[in-house]
Design a protein around this motif. Sequence first.
Motif, short mmCIF file in Angstrom:
data_model
loop_
_atom_site.label_atom_id
_atom_site.label_comp_id
_atom_site.label_asym_id
_atom_site.label_seq_id
_atom_site.Cartn_x
_atom_site.Cartn_y
_atom_site.Cartn_z
N SER A 164 7.57 0.65 0.14
CA SER A 164 6.26 0.65 0.81
C SER A 164 5.68 -0.76 0.98
CB SER A 164 5.27 1.54 0.06
OG SER A 164 5.30 1.25 -1.33
N PRO A 165 6.43 -1.70 1.57
CA PRO A 165 5.89 -3.04 1.83
C PRO A 165 5.11 -3.06 3.14
CG PRO A 165 8.16 -2.98 2.53
CD PRO A 165 7.85 -1.61 1.97
N THR A 184 7.21 -2.64 -3.00
CA THR A 184 5.98 -2.21 -2.39
C THR A 184 5.17 -3.43 -1.97
OG1 THR A 184 4.07 -0.74 -2.71
CG2 THR A 184 4.78 -2.05 -4.61
N CYS A 185 3.88 -3.22 -1.71
CA CYS A 185 2.99 -4.32 -1.36
C CYS A 185 1.82 -4.34 -2.33
CB CYS A 185 2.49 -4.19 0.09
SG CYS A 185 1.50 -2.70 0.41
N SER A 186 1.01 -5.38 -2.26
CA SER A 186 -0.06 -5.56 -3.24
C SER A 186 -1.15 -4.51 -3.11
CB SER A 186 -0.66 -6.96 -3.12
OG SER A 186 -1.18 -7.17 -1.81
N ARG A 187 -1.21 -3.82 -1.98
CA ARG A 187 -2.23 -2.77 -1.80
C ARG A 187 -1.74 -1.42 -2.32
NH1 ARG A 187 -4.38 -3.32 4.28
NH2 ARG A 187 -5.67 -1.54 3.60
N LEU A 188 -0.47 -1.34 -2.74
CA LEU A 188 0.08 -0.11 -3.30
C LEU A 188 0.91 -0.47 -4.53
CD1 LEU A 188 1.22 1.83 -0.10
CD2 LEU A 188 -0.52 2.59 -1.74
N VAL A 189 0.26 -1.07 -5.52
CA VAL A 189 1.01 -1.62 -6.65
C VAL A 189 1.67 -0.55 -7.51
CG1 VAL A 189 -0.28 -3.78 -6.78
CG2 VAL A 189 -1.11 -1.78 -8.03
N ASP A 190 1.25 0.70 -7.36
CA ASP A 190 1.88 1.79 -8.10
C ASP A 190 2.78 2.64 -7.22
OD1 ASP A 190 0.74 1.17 -10.60
OD2 ASP A 190 -1.14 2.11 -9.98
N LEU A 191 3.09 2.18 -6.03
CA LEU A 191 3.88 2.91 -5.03
C LEU A 191 3.05 4.01 -4.39
CD1 LEU A 191 7.47 3.57 -6.46
CD2 LEU A 191 6.83 1.91 -4.72
N PRO A 211 2.51 7.80 -3.78
CA PRO A 211 2.85 8.89 -4.72
C PRO A 211 4.17 9.58 -4.41
CG PRO A 211 0.51 8.95 -4.20
CD PRO A 211 1.11 7.91 -3.30
N ASP A 212 4.50 9.74 -3.14
CA ASP A 212 5.76 10.40 -2.79
C ASP A 212 6.95 9.60 -3.30
OD1 ASP A 212 6.92 12.69 -1.04
OD2 ASP A 212 8.01 10.91 -0.36
N GLU A 271 11.17 0.78 6.05
CA GLU A 271 10.27 1.21 4.96
C GLU A 271 9.70 2.59 5.26
OE1 GLU A 271 7.44 1.23 6.81
OE2 GLU A 271 8.47 -0.01 8.26
N PRO A 272 10.54 3.53 5.68
CA PRO A 272 9.98 4.82 6.07
C PRO A 272 9.52 5.66 4.88
CG PRO A 272 12.37 4.97 6.05
CD PRO A 272 12.02 3.53 5.78
N SER A 273 8.42 6.38 5.08
CA SER A 273 8.12 7.46 4.14
C SER A 273 9.28 8.45 4.21
CB SER A 273 6.82 8.16 4.53
OG SER A 273 5.72 7.29 4.38
N LEU A 274 9.75 8.89 3.06
CA LEU A 274 10.90 9.81 2.99
C LEU A 274 10.48 11.24 2.72
CD1 LEU A 274 13.40 7.53 1.02
CD2 LEU A 274 13.28 7.93 3.49
#
Length: 304
Positions: A64-65, A17-24, A26-27, A278-281
Amino acid sequence: MTNHQPTRGEPRVALVTCSRLVDLDPDDRLVIAPLAARQIAAEVVVWDDPDVDWASYNLVVLRSPWDYALRRDEFVAWAASVAALVNPADVVRWNTDKRYLAELSAAGVPTVPTSWVEPRETWQPPADSGEYVIKPAVSAGSQDTGRYDLADPEHRDLAAAHVRRLSEAGRVTMIQPYLTAVDTEGETALLFLAGPDGLAFSHAIRKGPMLTGPDLGPDDLYKAEEITARTARPEQLAVAERTLATVPGGTRQLLYARVDLIPGPDGDPVLVELELTEPSLFLGYAEGAPDRLADAITTHLTRS
């Protein structure tokens, strides 16, 4: 950010992921429990964290990078340094610049017509009065993307300013006619996941229209989306298969693929994007999708 402490002998998988979504997103978190059920230790890791030992993972999965758009060269170089990356670095290099659409069009894939403006190249809005979409060739999450009605003099000025802003930043601009069917039919995303014999269709979703007008400045990391489940039609699956057949190096190397389609002026589906990086699945919109992704990861672990 470790989500599951591995026991001795368990495969370790990094979910990137990236630093703005450190918990991934949600999906994306929906795959963690199915992986744990398969005795696979999943850890959430930020792609540009200098302290990460990427070689310690059996598989490194891009999720999610989404902050790489302004740092693509750095991101592509990082990808090339990670041996166990999926999708692999060569695919990342090719797919993170949307000029791949020109290659797919030349190969006979029905794609939305696209023109390109190189940095510092002058551009004037076309004489006709249709609606157009303007966006950078390197972007994620519909960032820096706007919709312009060229019958409106203000929109014409804003469109020229948008291209100029991207050009002055050294970015390639892509310009496409706005496909009005998206306002009613929406956009269809077809999701494919790895299986024993290569990619297999998993599920589809509908995205509602997202672009309401000109791009007026910095966006959030990604635009809000209206998502519902959808049943893919045979003609959509046929275009998706034609699209995937053109991927350099073939599809066996891929963990996932997303094919985004919108009806063209004649009603037939045309490719808007082929998402391989890095697509949303949209795992939460189809029964069994998290397990299918976990199985796909297991398949790649077996191959590696």
